[in-house]
Write an enzyme that holds these catalytic residues in place. Structure first.
Site, short mmCIF file in Angstrom:
data_model
loop_
_atom_site.label_atom_id
_atom_site.label_comp_id
_atom_site.label_asym_id
_atom_site.label_seq_id
_atom_site.Cartn_x
_atom_site.Cartn_y
_atom_site.Cartn_z
N PHE A 137 9.76 -2.23 2.20
CA PHE A 137 8.93 -1.77 2.99
C PHE A 137 8.19 -2.85 3.86
O PHE A 137 7.32 -2.39 5.04
CB PHE A 137 7.63 -1.34 1.81
CG PHE A 137 6.72 -2.43 1.46
CD1 PHE A 137 5.81 -3.03 2.09
CD2 PHE A 137 7.47 -3.10 0.28
CE1 PHE A 137 5.05 -4.15 1.68
CE2 PHE A 137 6.66 -4.15 -0.37
CZ PHE A 137 5.67 -4.84 0.38
N LYS A 140 18.61 4.32 5.26
CA LYS A 140 17.77 4.93 4.28
C LYS A 140 16.46 3.93 4.23
O LYS A 140 16.40 3.15 3.91
CB LYS A 140 18.45 4.95 2.99
CG LYS A 140 17.78 6.17 1.96
CD LYS A 140 16.14 5.90 1.65
CE LYS A 140 15.83 4.77 0.62
NZ LYS A 140 14.31 4.58 0.50
N GLU A 160 10.77 4.38 1.58
CA GLU A 160 9.91 5.73 1.72
C GLU A 160 8.31 5.32 1.80
O GLU A 160 7.52 6.17 2.09
CB GLU A 160 10.02 6.43 0.25
CG GLU A 160 9.53 5.70 -1.03
CD GLU A 160 10.66 4.44 -1.49
OE1 GLU A 160 11.53 4.20 -0.73
OE2 GLU A 160 10.35 3.95 -2.52
N LYS A 161 8.01 3.85 1.86
CA LYS A 161 6.48 3.75 1.90
C LYS A 161 6.23 3.74 3.68
O LYS A 161 5.07 3.83 4.01
CB LYS A 161 6.33 2.18 1.38
CG LYS A 161 6.76 2.50 0.05
CD LYS A 161 5.88 1.10 -0.80
CE LYS A 161 5.92 1.33 -2.17
NZ LYS A 161 7.50 0.80 -2.78
N CYS A 178 9.56 -12.02 2.68
CA CYS A 178 10.24 -12.69 1.87
C CYS A 178 10.54 -13.96 1.85
O CYS A 178 11.06 -14.81 1.34
CB CYS A 178 11.92 -12.15 1.97
SG CYS A 178 12.54 -12.30 3.56
N GLU A 236 8.12 -13.30 -8.60
CA GLU A 236 7.57 -13.27 -7.11
C GLU A 236 6.45 -12.38 -7.25
O GLU A 236 6.37 -11.55 -7.74
CB GLU A 236 8.82 -12.51 -6.44
CG GLU A 236 8.42 -12.28 -4.91
CD GLU A 236 9.51 -11.37 -4.37
OE1 GLU A 236 10.03 -10.40 -4.77
OE2 GLU A 236 9.91 -11.76 -2.99
P1 NAD Z 1 12.11 -2.12 -3.35
O1 NAD Z 1 13.47 -2.91 -4.01
O2 NAD Z 1 11.38 -1.62 -4.31
O3 NAD Z 1 12.98 -1.03 -2.33
C1 NAD Z 1 13.86 -1.23 -1.39
C2 NAD Z 1 14.61 -0.11 -1.17
O4 NAD Z 1 15.30 0.13 -2.31
C3 NAD Z 1 13.68 1.16 -0.88
O5 NAD Z 1 14.27 2.01 0.08
C4 NAD Z 1 13.56 1.83 -2.19
O6 NAD Z 1 13.52 3.31 -2.14
C5 NAD Z 1 14.95 1.58 -2.94
N1 NAD Z 1 14.97 1.69 -4.48
C6 NAD Z 1 13.77 0.83 -5.06
N2 NAD Z 1 14.22 0.94 -6.32
C7 NAD Z 1 15.19 1.54 -6.51
C8 NAD Z 1 16.04 1.77 -7.55
N3 NAD Z 1 15.62 1.60 -8.77
N4 NAD Z 1 17.05 2.50 -7.51
C9 NAD Z 1 17.63 2.74 -6.24
N5 NAD Z 1 16.92 2.43 -5.02
C10 NAD Z 1 15.73 1.82 -5.22
O7 NAD Z 1 11.81 -3.42 -2.39
P2 NAD Z 1 10.38 -3.32 -1.63
O8 NAD Z 1 9.27 -3.48 -2.51
O9 NAD Z 1 10.68 -2.21 -0.69
O10 NAD Z 1 10.46 -4.69 -0.78
C11 NAD Z 1 9.84 -6.05 -1.36
C12 NAD Z 1 11.08 -7.09 -1.65
O11 NAD Z 1 12.06 -7.11 -0.85
C13 NAD Z 1 10.76 -8.21 -2.41
O12 NAD Z 1 11.18 -8.49 -3.35
C14 NAD Z 1 11.17 -9.07 -1.01
O13 NAD Z 1 11.40 -10.46 -1.50
C15 NAD Z 1 12.28 -8.48 -0.84
N6 NAD Z 1 12.80 -8.87 0.72
C16 NAD Z 1 13.78 -9.67 0.60
C17 NAD Z 1 14.11 -10.02 1.81
C18 NAD Z 1 15.46 -10.89 2.29
O14 NAD Z 1 16.08 -10.94 3.20
N7 NAD Z 1 15.86 -11.56 1.02
C19 NAD Z 1 13.73 -9.61 3.20
C20 NAD Z 1 12.64 -8.79 2.99
C21 NAD Z 1 12.18 -8.40 1.57
#
Ligand code: NAD
Length: 519
Positions: A172, A196, A199-200, A304, A404
């Site tokens: 998100f 994909k 969703e937020k 991140c 985190e």
């Molecule tokens: P999230 O993992 O909750 O969601 C990311 C995606 O995964 C979404 O599209 C979601 O629908 C899907 N998803 C979530 N849980 C799932 C599951 N159990 N099974 C299958 N799919 C699932 O992450 P978020 O809250 O949207 O983003 C924040 C996180 O992203 C933080 O940890 C941040 O550090 C990380 N991030 C990392 C980078 C990087 O380059 N390292 C960059 C941006 C964000």
């Protein structure tokens, strides 16, 4: 009224019936070149985190619709892979122009759905735009290699070919930049794509896809399916999808990495972070404090590459007071307010989680120098706001340090020496980014060599590499072999074919040699 910035013909057609009835618009999927409303009866509200208004509804796409998107991508691959790379690049040249044209619309959509300030939302789009610019040079980036006369009359060369259908799963926090890390390079390398979005905040992805279509991307080359876990699992399992790009949390990232690679797919998985800044006593005080405040609290800490932990070495701990003063001066408000420095966090659940981690720090002995938990933001009483928060005397074993936080919270620790500070940082499980602030080249060089982080900053707080380098990550922050964008990104989206050719007049002696050929 809810501001939903999707106003193009594609979207408004899909959205009109429900808008007219007063309900929020449904965010369309993109399948085979058409923006279509999902037939699914299940959906999730996209909520403006500053106001709690429902901006739109994102469908939980059905399995049939998902299959249709993959099938459209598979079909489009047959002609797209043979489209000259110059023609593919030309779509990117046009796309970068259109993103510039519509940057205000994209930024407003991001602020409405994600909450960050408008200025920061422009940065979100701009850093993605740079990847599109980079993709304009794909022909050079994917050039192969050639060695003439490896044996008598025989030459060997390698060519980089596209994989087929690739997929991207987004977080998100950067609704434009991260989709743009994924599909532009993938499609310019000759692949087709299924995206994909989070969703937020799915709106920016849909606007970008509209622009890609307007730029001339043929039907089916880029597809969008919305949803959550089920659609992600379908992506991991689908036999026609050859590679998965993921950015998000460790829980989802490791699950996706294992599930998709067990099906033989390539996976690049960028995950969580706990980025540290080491501040040496010889650092330039004012510049360092400004950098720490901006990198700790910008985007409400939901980057991140946010610098969420400061390790003061030796005498520099006395700077904590300056840090508190600078953080107190920041204005917390809705991202659409022109003077806002930081907006809300993404959801009520996120706010609750962040507050719990702050409290756990306090209970385990950290000192709360600045507490933003009970902030009141006039005019936005229902927003998920947390003001800048600073915890001092933090130790490595505290929950707030191990996990985190992903909010506007800065942890302060102390170390007696650079060695101690480096070993402290390296003990953390994450290894996304780390920075040092110093005027000593010797200290900087030691830090660069010994620190276990993918992105290293020397007097630079958020060292996110430009697209001609790759965005990397060490330890728990990354799973896979080939990183996002740069040379590694091109390698991720292509596979090598090695050709050995022989052009000479062959003697007709009739002798058959069964031994392994040698030159
Ligand atoms: P999230 O993992 O909750 O969601 C990311 C995606 O995964 C979404 O599209 C979601 O629908 C899907 N998803 C979530 N849980 C799932 C599951 N159990 N099974 C299958 N799919 C699932 O992450 P978020 O809250 O949207 O983003 C924040 C996180 O992203 C933080 O940890 C941040 O550090 C990380 N991030 C990392 C980078 C990087 O380059 N390292 C960059 C941006 C964000």
């Amino acid at each position: 009224p809810a501001i939903f910035a999707l106003r193009s013909s594609h979207f408004s057609t899909a959205a009109e019936p429900s808008s007219k009835q007063g309900s929020p618009p449904s965010v369309p999927n993109l399948i085979g070149g058409s923006f279509v409303k999902s037939q699914s009866s299940a959906s999730i509200d996209v909520i403006n985190p500053a106001t709690q208004e429902v901006v739109s509804q994102v469908p939980l796409t059905t399995n049939e619709e998902f299959k249709a998107a993959v099938s459209a991508a598979k079909q489009a691959f047959q002609s797209w892979r043979h489209t000259p790379v110059t023609a593919r690049q030309r779509v990117m040249f046009k796309l970068q122009e259109l993103i510039r044209r519509d940057i205000d619309k994209l930024a407003l959509n991001i602020t409405t759905e994600q909450g960050k300030t408008l200025k920061d939302a422009h940065g979100d789009v701009f850093r993605g735009l740079e990847v599109v610019e980079h993709a304009c040079g794909t022909a050079t980036l994917q050039m192969g290699e050639y060695v003439s006369n490896v044996s008598n009359g025989i030459d060997t060369y390698s060519i980089r070919e596209p994989l087929g259908v690739c997929a991207g799963i987004c977080p998100f926090n950067f609704p434009a930049m991260i989709p743009l890390w994924m599909f532009p390079l993938a499609v310019t390398c000759g692949n087709t794509f299924v995206l994909k979005p989070s969703e937020k905040d799915p709106g920016a992805s849909v606007i970008l896809a509209e622009l890609a279509m307007e730029a001339g991307l043929p039907d089916g080359v880029l597809n969008i399916v919305h949803g959550t876990n089920d659609i992600v699992n379908a992506i991991c399992d689908d036999e026609d999808i050859k590679a998965v790009s993921f950015v998000g949390s460790n829980t989802a990232g490791m699950h996706i990495y294992s599930r998709a690679s067990a099906k033989g797919k390539r996976v690049q998985s960028n995950m969580g972070a706990k980025n540290h800044a080491i501040v040496m006593p010889d650092a330039s005080a004012d510049a360092t404090m400004n950098a720490l405040v901006a990198a700790g609290f910008g985007a409400a800490g939901q980057r991140c590459m946010a610098l969420s932990t400061v390790v003061f070495v030796g005498g520099s701990k006395s700077w904590e007071n300056k840090l508190v003063e600078a953080a107190k001066a920041l204005k917390v408000s809705a991202g659409t307010e022109p003077d806002a420095d930081l907006g809300p966090v993404i959801s009520k659940q996120a706010k609750e989680r962040i507050c719990k981690l702050i409290q756990s720090g306090v209970e385990s002995g950290a000192k709360l120098l600045l507490d933003g938990r009970n902030i009141a933001v006039p005019g936005y009483e229902h927003g998920n706001f947390i003001g800048p928060t600073i915890l001092s005397n933090v130790t490595a074993d505290m929950e707030c340090h191990k996990e985190e936080i992903f909010g506007p919270v800065l942890l302060c620790l102390e170390a007696d020496s650079l060695e101690e500070a480096i070993s402290f940082v390296n003990r953390n499980k994450y290894g996304n980014g780390a920075s040092i602030f110093t005027t000593s080249g010797v200290a900087a060089r030691k830090f660069q060599t010994e620190i276990e982080a993918g992105q290293v900053g020397i007097n630079v707080p958020i060292p996110v590499p430009l697209p001609f380098f790759s965005f990397t990550g060490n330890k728990a922050s990354f799973a896979g072999d080939l990183n996002f964008y740069g040379k590694a990104g091109v390698n991720f989206f292509t596979q090598i074919k090695t050709v050995t050719q022989q052009w000479k007049n062959l003697p007709g002696s009739g002798v058959v040699n069964l031994a392994m050929p040698t030159s």
